[in-house]
Design a protein around this motif. Sequence first.
Motif, PDB file in Angstrom:
ATOM      1  N   ILE A  38       0.820  -1.108   0.290  1.00 16.23           N
ATOM      2  CA  ILE A  38       0.034  -0.146   0.027  1.00 16.23           C
ATOM      3  C   ILE A  38       0.852   1.377  -0.089  1.00 16.23           C
ATOM      4  N   VAL A  39       1.884   1.418   0.640  1.00 21.37           N
ATOM      5  CA  VAL A  39       2.797   2.623   0.963  1.00 21.37           C
ATOM      6  C   VAL A  39       3.702   2.654  -0.410  1.00 21.37           C
ATOM      7  N   VAL A  40       3.988   1.581  -1.023  1.00 24.83           N
ATOM      8  CA  VAL A  40       4.612   1.865  -2.363  1.00 24.83           C
ATOM      9  C   VAL A  40       3.589   2.070  -3.509  1.00 24.83           C
ATOM     10  N   GLU A  41       2.393   1.821  -3.414  1.00 22.47           N
ATOM     11  CA  GLU A  41       1.519   2.366  -4.325  1.00 22.47           C
ATOM     12  C   GLU A  41       1.268   3.972  -4.143  1.00 22.47           C
ATOM     13  N   THR A  42       1.514   4.399  -2.851  1.00 23.44           N
ATOM     14  CA  THR A  42       1.320   6.038  -2.606  1.00 23.44           C
ATOM     15  C   THR A  42       2.615   6.479  -3.039  1.00 23.44           C
ATOM     16  N   LEU A  43       3.556   6.105  -3.339  1.00 24.27           N
ATOM     17  CA  LEU A  43       4.828   6.681  -4.002  1.00 24.27           C
ATOM     18  C   LEU A  43       4.634   7.433  -5.164  1.00 24.27           C
ATOM     19  N   ALA A  44       4.031   7.117  -6.113  1.00 25.17           N
ATOM     20  CA  ALA A  44       3.958   7.576  -7.514  1.00 25.17           C
ATOM     21  C   ALA A  44       2.811   8.766  -7.575  1.00 25.17           C
ATOM     22  N   TYR A  87      -4.825   8.862  -0.971  1.00 23.16           N
ATOM     23  CA  TYR A  87      -3.896   8.704   0.007  1.00 23.16           C
ATOM     24  C   TYR A  87      -2.467   8.854  -0.772  1.00 23.16           C
ATOM     25  N   ARG A  88      -1.403   9.574   0.150  1.00 21.71           N
ATOM     26  CA  ARG A  88      -0.400   9.595  -0.705  1.00 21.71           C
ATOM     27  C   ARG A  88       0.826   9.627   0.614  1.00 21.71           C
ATOM     28  N   ILE A  89       2.262   9.399   0.075  1.00 20.94           N
ATOM     29  CA  ILE A  89       3.263   9.227   1.159  1.00 20.94           C
ATOM     30  C   ILE A  89       3.117  10.559   1.990  1.00 20.94           C
ATOM     31  N   HIS A  90       3.551  10.252   3.052  1.00 26.21           N
ATOM     32  CA  HIS A  90       3.539  11.401   3.934  1.00 26.21           C
ATOM     33  C   HIS A  90       4.556  12.551   3.752  1.00 26.21           C
TER      34      HIS A  90
END
Length: 110
Positions: A38-44, A87-90
């Motif tokens: 999930i976190v990796v999905e929010t990277l781009a 949702y995006r990376i913090h």
Amino acid sequence: MHRRSNHSRLPAEPLSDDKAMELAETFRLLGDPSRLRIVVETLATPQPVGAMAAKLGLSPSLVSHHLRLLRAARLVTAERRGKQIFYRIHDDHIARVVADMVAHVHEEAV
């Protein structure tokens, strides 16, 4: 290609017990494969729960549950756009750590 680590990035002062606990909790959260994906999905790009659930083959309720934990640990942030929440990376710190580790696992062993 193997690079030496950059020790100039190390903190100047020792890690306090409280900060060590916080850091350990961060790594514990990232230790779950579903949460890590999930976190990796929010990277781009910022994404809604439904899109992440579909891409990852997880239920929307499970993705929402993981996102609650990730938000509480300040690993992802949420932004409302109309009726959907994206949702995006913090921040760049989290993005660099995760992106560097993804690159690391994709490297061939020397």
